[in-house]
Design a protein around this motif. Structure first.
Motif, PDB file in Angstrom:
ATOM      1  N   VAL A 224      41.628  40.880  51.979  1.00 12.56           N
ATOM      2  CA  VAL A 224      40.297  40.425  51.554  1.00 12.56           C
ATOM      3  C   VAL A 224      40.381  39.784  50.171  1.00 12.56           C
ATOM      4  CG1 VAL A 224      37.937  41.124  51.014  1.00 12.56           C
ATOM      5  CG2 VAL A 224      39.141  42.176  52.934  1.00 12.56           C
ATOM      6  N   ALA A 225      41.109  40.436  49.261  1.00 16.79           N
ATOM      7  CA  ALA A 225      41.243  39.911  47.899  1.00 16.79           C
ATOM      8  C   ALA A 225      41.948  38.555  47.901  1.00 16.79           C
ATOM      9  CB  ALA A 225      42.003  40.901  47.032  1.00 16.79           C
ATOM     10  N   ALA A 226      42.928  38.387  48.794  1.00 15.81           N
ATOM     11  CA  ALA A 226      43.627  37.104  48.886  1.00 15.81           C
ATOM     12  C   ALA A 226      42.676  36.010  49.371  1.00 15.81           C
ATOM     13  CB  ALA A 226      44.816  37.218  49.835  1.00 15.81           C
ATOM     14  N   TRP A 227      41.805  36.339  50.334  1.00 16.02           N
ATOM     15  CA  TRP A 227      40.816  35.371  50.803  1.00 16.02           C
ATOM     16  C   TRP A 227      39.857  34.992  49.671  1.00 16.02           C
ATOM     17  CZ3 TRP A 227      37.849  31.827  52.599  1.00 16.02           C
ATOM     18  CH2 TRP A 227      36.455  31.960  52.602  1.00 16.02           C
ATOM     19  N   LEU A 228      39.390  35.983  48.921  1.00  8.85           N
ATOM     20  CA  LEU A 228      38.456  35.711  47.829  1.00  8.85           C
ATOM     21  C   LEU A 228      39.133  34.897  46.722  1.00  8.85           C
ATOM     22  CD1 LEU A 228      36.662  39.187  47.616  1.00  8.85           C
ATOM     23  CD2 LEU A 228      35.796  37.068  48.639  1.00  8.85           C
ATOM     24  N   SER A 229      40.398  35.171  46.473  1.00  7.49           N
ATOM     25  CA  SER A 229      41.146  34.397  45.471  1.00  7.49           C
ATOM     26  C   SER A 229      41.312  32.948  45.927  1.00  7.49           C
ATOM     27  CB  SER A 229      42.521  35.033  45.231  1.00  7.49           C
ATOM     28  OG  SER A 229      42.381  36.344  44.717  1.00  7.49           O
ATOM     29  N   LEU A 264      38.995  28.258  37.612  1.00  7.61           N
ATOM     30  CA  LEU A 264      39.423  29.451  36.869  1.00  7.61           C
ATOM     31  C   LEU A 264      39.427  30.692  37.750  1.00  7.61           C
ATOM     32  CD1 LEU A 264      37.393  28.736  33.610  1.00  7.61           C
ATOM     33  CD2 LEU A 264      39.872  28.534  33.891  1.00  7.61           C
ATOM     34  N   PRO A 265      40.256  31.681  37.427  1.00  8.47           N
ATOM     35  CA  PRO A 265      40.323  32.909  38.238  1.00  8.47           C
ATOM     36  C   PRO A 265      39.058  33.753  38.110  1.00  8.47           C
ATOM     37  CG  PRO A 265      41.648  33.141  36.252  1.00  8.47           C
ATOM     38  CD  PRO A 265      41.221  31.708  36.309  1.00  8.47           C
ATOM     39  N   VAL A 266      38.940  34.741  38.983  1.00  2.65           N
ATOM     40  CA  VAL A 266      37.757  35.608  39.041  1.00  2.65           C
ATOM     41  C   VAL A 266      37.517  36.270  37.679  1.00  2.65           C
ATOM     42  CG1 VAL A 266      36.682  37.591  40.185  1.00  2.65           C
ATOM     43  CG2 VAL A 266      38.179  36.052  41.480  1.00  2.65           C
ATOM     44  N   ALA A 267      36.261  36.280  37.258  1.00  2.00           N
ATOM     45  CA  ALA A 267      35.903  36.811  35.943  1.00  2.00           C
ATOM     46  C   ALA A 267      35.877  38.335  35.916  1.00  2.00           C
ATOM     47  CB  ALA A 267      34.531  36.273  35.531  1.00  2.00           C
ATOM     48  N   GLY A 268      36.197  38.878  34.752  1.00  2.00           N
ATOM     49  CA  GLY A 268      36.183  40.328  34.587  1.00  2.00           C
ATOM     50  C   GLY A 268      34.793  40.926  34.683  1.00  2.00           C
ATOM     51  N   SER A 285      38.716  44.239  41.664  1.00  2.00           N
ATOM     52  CA  SER A 285      39.844  44.388  40.748  1.00  2.00           C
ATOM     53  C   SER A 285      41.083  43.684  41.295  1.00  2.00           C
ATOM     54  CB  SER A 285      40.134  45.883  40.533  1.00  2.00           C
ATOM     55  OG  SER A 285      41.241  46.052  39.685  1.00  2.00           O
ATOM     56  N   THR A 286      41.344  43.867  42.588  1.00  2.00           N
ATOM     57  CA  THR A 286      42.499  43.218  43.209  1.00  2.00           C
ATOM     58  C   THR A 286      42.332  41.705  43.222  1.00  2.00           C
ATOM     59  OG1 THR A 286      42.795  45.168  44.625  1.00  2.00           O
ATOM     60  CG2 THR A 286      43.959  43.175  45.267  1.00  2.00           C
ATOM     61  N   SER A 287      41.107  41.235  43.441  1.00  3.76           N
ATOM     62  CA  SER A 287      40.843  39.793  43.427  1.00  3.76           C
ATOM     63  C   SER A 287      41.114  39.205  42.043  1.00  3.76           C
ATOM     64  CB  SER A 287      39.392  39.518  43.831  1.00  3.76           C
ATOM     65  OG  SER A 287      39.117  40.011  45.121  1.00  3.76           O
ATOM     66  N   ILE A 288      40.726  39.938  41.008  1.00  5.14           N
ATOM     67  CA  ILE A 288      40.997  39.479  39.635  1.00  5.14           C
ATOM     68  C   ILE A 288      42.498  39.394  39.400  1.00  5.14           C
ATOM     69  CG2 ILE A 288      40.811  40.127  37.198  1.00  5.14           C
ATOM     70  CD1 ILE A 288      38.079  41.381  37.882  1.00  5.14           C
ATOM     71  N   LEU A 289      43.227  40.422  39.830  1.00  5.04           N
ATOM     72  CA  LEU A 289      44.675  40.470  39.640  1.00  5.04           C
ATOM     73  C   LEU A 289      45.358  39.299  40.346  1.00  5.04           C
ATOM     74  CD1 LEU A 289      47.202  41.995  38.639  1.00  5.04           C
ATOM     75  CD2 LEU A 289      47.140  43.309  40.766  1.00  5.04           C
ATOM     76  N   ILE A 290      45.058  39.136  41.644  1.00  2.00           N
ATOM     77  CA  ILE A 290      45.716  38.080  42.434  1.00  2.00           C
ATOM     78  C   ILE A 290      45.340  36.693  41.925  1.00  2.00           C
ATOM     79  CG2 ILE A 290      45.839  37.017  44.724  1.00  2.00           C
ATOM     80  CD1 ILE A 290      45.550  39.807  45.925  1.00  2.00           C
ATOM     81  N   SER A 291      44.049  36.476  41.682  1.00  2.00           N
ATOM     82  CA  SER A 291      43.620  35.135  41.261  1.00  2.00           C
ATOM     83  C   SER A 291      44.159  34.776  39.875  1.00  2.00           C
ATOM     84  CB  SER A 291      42.089  35.031  41.291  1.00  2.00           C
ATOM     85  OG  SER A 291      41.494  35.908  40.354  1.00  2.00           O
TER      86      SER A 291
END
Length: 310
Positions: A224-229, A264-268, A285-291
């Protein structure tokens, strides 16, 4: 592409250094939190105030620009929600996932990096993107989650939402800067030099804080996080590019800055909101990390692509 990558690499190297400092416990989590607070309330606020105070309203607000960014972002937002609904997620989870798909780290990463890389003329467009993200989409998430939970949005809820916006130092600093700029009064030299000095800490401090904040984020719900990234790093800038260049015919230079900001990557702050509402914080959190990791390449690629527009 290689030349652009070499220009963006130092910014991501500072993020990596922040991560290393946190990972080795050279910087404790409490210290990282203090650094983040310093950047958020002081250094970044000084930078934003000075940008807003030295720009005219037309240099910041462009109706066509705002329309293009809003339409493209809402389209990706709706797509992310639709995918969440297909996975049988509730409205709250769908809204949080949609937030990941469109809200980039414009404050801590975009403002310092894009203005430095693309020039001072990028300040106005970046501030407008940041304002739309903070005011429109943060409010939209609150409305969707609160309405879903209680069935309605009360005056108390609306008041709390407005109070939260007015307490956000980025919104306050930009607002005060615009008010100062509207008077036509130049910043006194001592004040200007103070803002330059304090604002100079925003770039390294924000990047270091981003890296430190990545420590402890474990990859869970990776698919899911990879899709969101992917939605954030690829679909969002692509949609923004189409809306800005094809539909709204935005000035190419401004459109280029908008596209870079969308990449830009997902915001904190998405994680902060998810944690506040208790909705899928680990997924965010995982989306932030991957993106953030992938953005080393994707942001460089987007900036290389838009370079001829600037």
């Amino acid at each position: 592409m290689l030349a652009i990558l070499l220009k963006t690499l130092p910014f991501f190297a500072v993020i990596g250094l922040g991560w290393l400092a946190g990972r080795t416990r050279f910087m404790a989590p409490e210290s990282a939190a203090v650094l983040t607070k310093f950047v958020f309330y002081f250094a970044l606020s000084a930078m934003l105030f000075r940008f807003a105070a030295t720009l005219s309203l037309p240099e910041i607000f462009d109706l066509r620009f705002a329309g293009a960014y809003l339409l493209a972002s809402l389209a990706v937002y709706a797509l992310a929600m639709a995918v969440a609904f297909l996975r049988r997620r509730g409205l709250g989870e769908a809204a949080v996932e949609a937030q990941c798909a469109v809200i980039g780290n414009t404050g801590f990463l975009g403002v310092p990096m894009l203005v430095m890389l693309l020039g001072p003329q990028a300040a106005g467009p970046v501030l407008l993107v940041l304002s739309i993200d903070l005011v429109v989409f943060s409010s939209l998430l609150t409305v969707l989650v609160v309405s879903h939970r209680s069935g309605r949005l009360s005056l108390t809820d609306a008041g709390s939402m407005l109070k939260g916006l007015l307490k956000n130092p980025m919104i306050v600093s930009m607002g005060l800067g615009l008010i100062w700029g509207a008077t036509g009064t130049p910043l006194p030299k001592p004040l200007d030099e103070f803002l330059v000095l304090l604002g100079a800490a925003a770039t390294p401090g924000a990047l270091f804080a981003i890296g430190a904040s990545l420590v402890g984020r474990r990859a869970e719900r990776v698919a899911v996080a990879a899709w969101l990234s992917f939605a954030k790093l690829v679909l969002h800038p692509a949609a923004v590019a189409f809306a800005a260049l094809v539909l709204f015919k935005v000035d190419p230079a401004k459109a280029g800055v908008m596209i870079a900001a969308a990449a830009l990557p997902v915001a904190g702050n998405v994680f902060i909101l998810a944690q506040h509402f208790g909705i899928a914080p680990q997924r965010v959190s995982t989306s932030i990390l991957i993106s953030t990791i992938c953005s080393v390449v994707t942001v460089s690629a987007v900036i290389a692509w838009i370079a001829p527009l600037l």
